[in-house]
Design an enzyme around this catalytic site. Sequence first.
Site, PDB file in Angstrom:
ATOM      1  N   GLU A 163       0.794  -1.231   0.000  1.00 30.54           N
ATOM      2  CA  GLU A 163       0.000   0.000   0.000  1.00 30.54           C
ATOM      3  C   GLU A 163       0.827   1.282   0.000  1.00 30.54           C
ATOM      4  OE1 GLU A 163      -3.145   0.002   2.908  1.00 30.54           O
ATOM      5  OE2 GLU A 163      -4.160  -1.648   1.930  1.00 30.54           O
ATOM      6  N   GLU A 357      -5.026  -8.899   0.824  1.00 29.74           N
ATOM      7  CA  GLU A 357      -5.723  -8.629   2.089  1.00 29.74           C
ATOM      8  C   GLU A 357      -7.195  -8.460   1.822  1.00 29.74           C
ATOM      9  OE1 GLU A 357      -4.479  -5.229   4.418  1.00 29.74           O
ATOM     10  OE2 GLU A 357      -2.366  -5.718   4.114  1.00 29.74           O
TER      11      GLU A 357
END
Length: 452
Positions: A163, A357
């Site tokens: 991220e 995720e």
Amino acid sequence: MGFRKDFAFGAATAAFQIEGAWDEDGRSRCVWDDYSHTPGKVFGNHNGDTACDHYHRWKEDVALMAQYGIPNYRFSVAWPRVIPGGKGAVNEKGMDFYSRLVDELLAKGITPWMTLFHWDYPSALEDLGGWRNPDSVKWFEDYTDIVTRRLGDRVKKYITFNEPQCFLGLGYAVGAMAPGVQLPLEATVPMCHRVLLSHGAAADVIRRNVRGAEVGYAPCGGPSIPASDDPADVEAARKAYFDIADVSRYIMSVSWWSDPAVLGVYPEKALKQLEKYLPRGWEEDMPRIARPLDFYCQNIYYGSRVRRADNERGYETLEPKVGQTKTACQWMTEPESLYWGPRFLYERYRVPFVISENGMSCHDAVSLDGKVHDPNREDYMHRYLLQFRRAAEDGVDARGYFAWSLLDNFEWNSGYNERFGLVYVDYATQRRIPKDSLAWYSRVIRTNGEDL
Ligand code: NOJ
């Protein structure tokens, strides 16, 4: 049809969120230590000092995964644990920790998926300017070299960055996460370029050092979901997902981080306004950024509905429905984000796809029977996995799914106030209690998602 026979079901964690032992065995500080130790930054002034004490309880945590048949484990290496100065001397004790962890995983038949960077940037390097410093690319390359030389005989699957939208965007542009500063575009654009260059450099190092390596990358971005089946809405959602409508928000977008890494170009519209901030000679860097990937990951939790509109953009994003279901941390539940996200991303990038995720925070509690019943989490994962399986059946080359998270853990700005785990952690005693959802997920894995 369903998922491929070799589909990788797993669970994920990150070093800072679970390890604790923040100043033990030679580990040095990272930006999240500094940030969380600053009063008023994190919920309840929580910090990562002890977290889930995984640094001492890793064997128990691996045993739990083995007991429940979790075949893949995604975890991250704490850079300040293995190289306390960020560059230079290796901390053997820190490196040993990961070496023992990897041995234990393999002994239990669990495949390690190692994230090299999940936000715990060494403070020693931040003091030298961090990503503002052109040397930062070399620092990351050297760190990757050291880790892969030591562990690459046993770890084959790597994720370079987790991220970047969050650690750079929220960390240095929005200022809402560590180190919590707000820099202007002329500062953040070259920083992004350096992270991208570091990703490319790391990919090459991994392949050089690791026989049979597989390299991935894990950005994020809540997908745009077509408001209806109307092809005009589908097209509008596709456009919205990769669009950078407001250039001041470029750093949080999907395309700014993925187009360069996979396609070797910056998104055109944003580039027009941001090119002036890129380091001179940036064009020559692009082939060094877009290195081949074996799998492309996304962390996906929610999405938003989009429909065609007669405006300049050609689309509009809808407000959540009245009564829209949401998680404990107020994220809107949108199972179809695991259909449209993978579809749009695979269409554009054509790289085998992994959900690195997905999961939810719930108001979990230990019931009178001593167990943790979390039907909401089961239902959430069930619905999302059904959509991901549909995407696989409709042509997405879906290779894996990682539940976030194995354990309740330090949820960044929310501290320990949010529980995302398949395993409940009683922070007062560090006792682990597998939640019902872990047993449910274990059955899903056993049947490769067939009886979802
Ligand atoms: C994204 C991050 O990678 C992870 O560290 C975080 O805990 C989860 N999503 C949930 O917010």
